[in-house]
Scaffold this active site. Structure first.
Site, PDB file in Angstrom:
ATOM      1  N   GLU A  77      95.489  20.418 -35.003  1.00  0.00           N
ATOM      2  CA  GLU A  77      94.667  20.184 -36.200  1.00  0.00           C
ATOM      3  C   GLU A  77      95.507  20.189 -37.478  1.00  0.00           C
ATOM      4  O   GLU A  77      95.133  19.596 -38.476  1.00  0.00           O
ATOM      5  CB  GLU A  77      93.566  21.258 -36.296  1.00  0.00           C
ATOM      6  CG  GLU A  77      92.184  20.641 -36.229  1.00  0.00           C
ATOM      7  CD  GLU A  77      91.047  21.645 -36.285  1.00  0.00           C
ATOM      8  OE1 GLU A  77      89.942  21.249 -35.899  1.00  0.00           O
ATOM      9  OE2 GLU A  77      91.224  22.807 -36.708  1.00  0.00           O
ATOM     10  N   LYS A 113      81.678  14.422 -36.741  1.00  0.00           N
ATOM     11  CA  LYS A 113      80.555  15.260 -37.201  1.00  0.00           C
ATOM     12  C   LYS A 113      79.468  14.379 -37.819  1.00  0.00           C
ATOM     13  O   LYS A 113      78.276  14.574 -37.590  1.00  0.00           O
ATOM     14  CB  LYS A 113      81.036  16.276 -38.241  1.00  0.00           C
ATOM     15  CG  LYS A 113      81.742  17.464 -37.628  1.00  0.00           C
ATOM     16  CD  LYS A 113      82.003  18.518 -38.694  1.00  0.00           C
ATOM     17  CE  LYS A 113      82.818  19.664 -38.127  1.00  0.00           C
ATOM     18  NZ  LYS A 113      83.364  20.528 -39.141  1.00  0.00           N
TER      19      LYS A 113
HETATM   20  O1  PA5 Z   1      90.842  25.427 -38.140  1.00  0.00           O
HETATM   21  C1  PA5 Z   1      89.752  25.115 -38.555  1.00  0.00           C
HETATM   22  O2  PA5 Z   1      89.462  25.129 -39.763  1.00  0.00           O
HETATM   23  C2  PA5 Z   1      88.626  24.717 -37.606  1.00  0.00           C
HETATM   24  O3  PA5 Z   1      89.083  24.602 -36.299  1.00  0.00           O
HETATM   25  C3  PA5 Z   1      87.498  25.739 -37.663  1.00  0.00           C
HETATM   26  O4  PA5 Z   1      87.991  27.011 -37.298  1.00  0.00           O
HETATM   27  C4  PA5 Z   1      86.331  25.361 -36.756  1.00  0.00           C
HETATM   28  O5  PA5 Z   1      85.918  24.054 -37.010  1.00  0.00           O
HETATM   29  C5  PA5 Z   1      85.165  26.317 -36.986  1.00  0.00           C
HETATM   30  O6  PA5 Z   1      84.786  26.299 -38.315  1.00  0.00           O
HETATM   31  P1  PA5 Z   1      83.876  27.429 -38.969  1.00  0.00           P
HETATM   32  O7  PA5 Z   1      84.634  28.715 -38.920  1.00  0.00           O
HETATM   33  O8  PA5 Z   1      83.659  26.966 -40.370  1.00  0.00           O
HETATM   34  O9  PA5 Z   1      82.617  27.499 -38.176  1.00  0.00           O
END
Ligand code: PA5
Length: 429
Positions: free
Chosen positions: A280, A415
């Protein structure tokens, strides 16, 4: 004393790599990370900044949960669950009943109706607490799992349900924070300047890890040591910077996949956490190594063939620990009908270690560039050290590729599609 050693096995084509070519870029990135305040860099000093009161609050809450519940349900996805899951798998022993902790179950990291149904059914005779974790407070998977478990908590505990729900969310804003305030749930803060996949050393990871019976003070001590060791500007002396440069150089020379490999099955969720962190953080603007992983020796009997002789698009990073606390010895057998007495002076760990050495040699001879990361001991201190090492290396790697390590614009696309489909009146087949 070095806590983590980085070494390589590269063939002649890669021997000419000169670290000093990167000295200037690394120095610029080092200062950028130290100085930027508008980015999500709070994790950099988090292990040093977390206060004794905050750690006490987590310990107290963890004691309360262990005293009053058989299970902690952690609701979260991505960075809001993988770190805790990874540390728990690495350090809480297999098969045996937890000595200092209770069972921690993860939920809200998928959308399977069957998983949810079976999870709720498994709770019928057991007492539980819920820890819902979301930085944004609006993630679909987390939100719908929380709705189900809020309802079930009320069914089970009535008015008292609210005392069994802990909300971990952004310290400043969000829907989950509003719900917690309105319903009177207890809250733990995720600092606003720390993003999901860098949040393991905040209450996001620390509460579930502590409830699983793992010493969070030692995790933080290891991470603090890493903050100090890995803040060295000189590339030659900073293992996180060297790792970032090595993988960047391999990427520049055409390798497209980094395969994280280890010989301890309890590290498989460290792999998952690492994949999310690097995938990511780096995979954007059509750039980035694809982070993949293998669990050896299991995968030597499947993907090992591809690594040895398949398309040469990958390099391997071996992760290992010098000292493991447990082992199993091979007994001597008078009959030797299985012809294994030649191994009877050895233990499983010995054989595993030799298998790792053999695999490294074979893959190297097959043309695969090898990076080796070795830590002293598989314990809470070194796991804390390792996780910080990876976060620091990841941020540097992304900057070397000139992408922002802290955003994830690509996840918006799916999303939006899901939201549009869910809002349509007709059922999509
Ligand atoms: O690294 C990231 O920002 C994402 O992988 C989030 O951890 C994930 O999408 C979960 O998001 P949230 O903590 O807002 O529910």
């Amino acid at each position: 004393m070095t806590h983590l050693n980085l070494s390589t096995k590269f063939n002649e084509r890669l021997f000419d790599m000169d670290f000093m070519n990167f000295g200037h870029s690394i120095s610029l990135i080092h200062h950028h990370l130290e100085e930027v305040e508008d980015e999500l860099t709070g994790w950099l000093k988090q292990p040093l900044n977390i206060t004794a009161e905050e750690v006490d609050e987590i310990h107290n809450l963890s004691d309360e949960i262990k005293e009053n519940a058989d299970v902690l349900l952690v609701i979260g996805i991505g960075g809001s669950y993988l770190g805790a899951k990874a540390v728990q798998e690495a350090l809480a022993p297999n098969f045996t009943k937890k000595e200092n902790g209770i069972e921690v179950l993860f939920v809200g990291h998928n959308l399977s109706g069957s998983y949810m149904k079976r999870l709720v059914e498994s709770l019928h005779n057991r007492d539980f607490y819920v820890n819902v974790i979301s930085k944004s407070g609006t993630t679909l998977e987390t939100s719908i799992a929380f709705r189900v478990l809020r309802h079930y908590s009320i069914e089970r505990y009535g008015q008292n349900a609210k005392n069994r729900i802990i909300v971990t969310t952004d310290s400043e804003k969000g829907l989950l924070k509003e719900i917690a305030l309105a319903q009177g749930y207890r809250m733990l803060d995720i600092p606003s300047n720390i993003g999901g996949r860098y949040s393991l050393l905040t209450p996001v990871g620390l509460l579930p890890i502590s409830v699983a019976g793992i010493n969070i003070t030692e995790i933080l001590r290891g991470a603090c040591q890493a903050v100090i060791d890995l803040n060295e500007e000189d590339l030659e002396k900073n293992e996180a910077y060297r790792y970032a440069v090595l993988r960047y150089e391999l990427y520049s020379r055409g390798y497209q996949v980094e395969l994280l490999a280890s010989f301890e099955p309890c590290l498989s969720y460290i792999h998952e956490w690492w994949k999310q962190l690097f995938g990511e953080s780096e995979g954007k603007e059509k750039k980035g190594l694809f982070p993949a992983s293998v669990n050896y020796s299991t995968d030597l009997h499947s993907l090992g063939q591809y690594v040895q002789e398949g398309n040469p698009l990958l390099f391997e990073t071996f992760l290992s620990f010098k000292h493991l606390s447990e082992d199993c010895h091979l007994p001597f057998n008078e009959l030797d009908d299985d012809q294994l007495n030649y191994l009877s002076h050895r233990s499983f760990n010995d054989i595993n270690h030799i298998s790792e050495q053999g695999t490294v040699l074979a893959h190297f001879e097959g043309g695969v560039p090898i990076i080796q990361i070795e830590l002293e001991r598989l314990d809470a201190f070194h796991i804390g050290y390792l996780l910080y090492f990876f976060m620091k290396a990841c941020a540097i790697s992304a900057y070397l590729q000139d992408v922002n390590p802290f955003d994830q614009p690509g996840v918006e696309a799916y999303k939006t599609k899901i939201r549009d489909l869910l809002n349509e009146k007709t059922i999509v087949s």
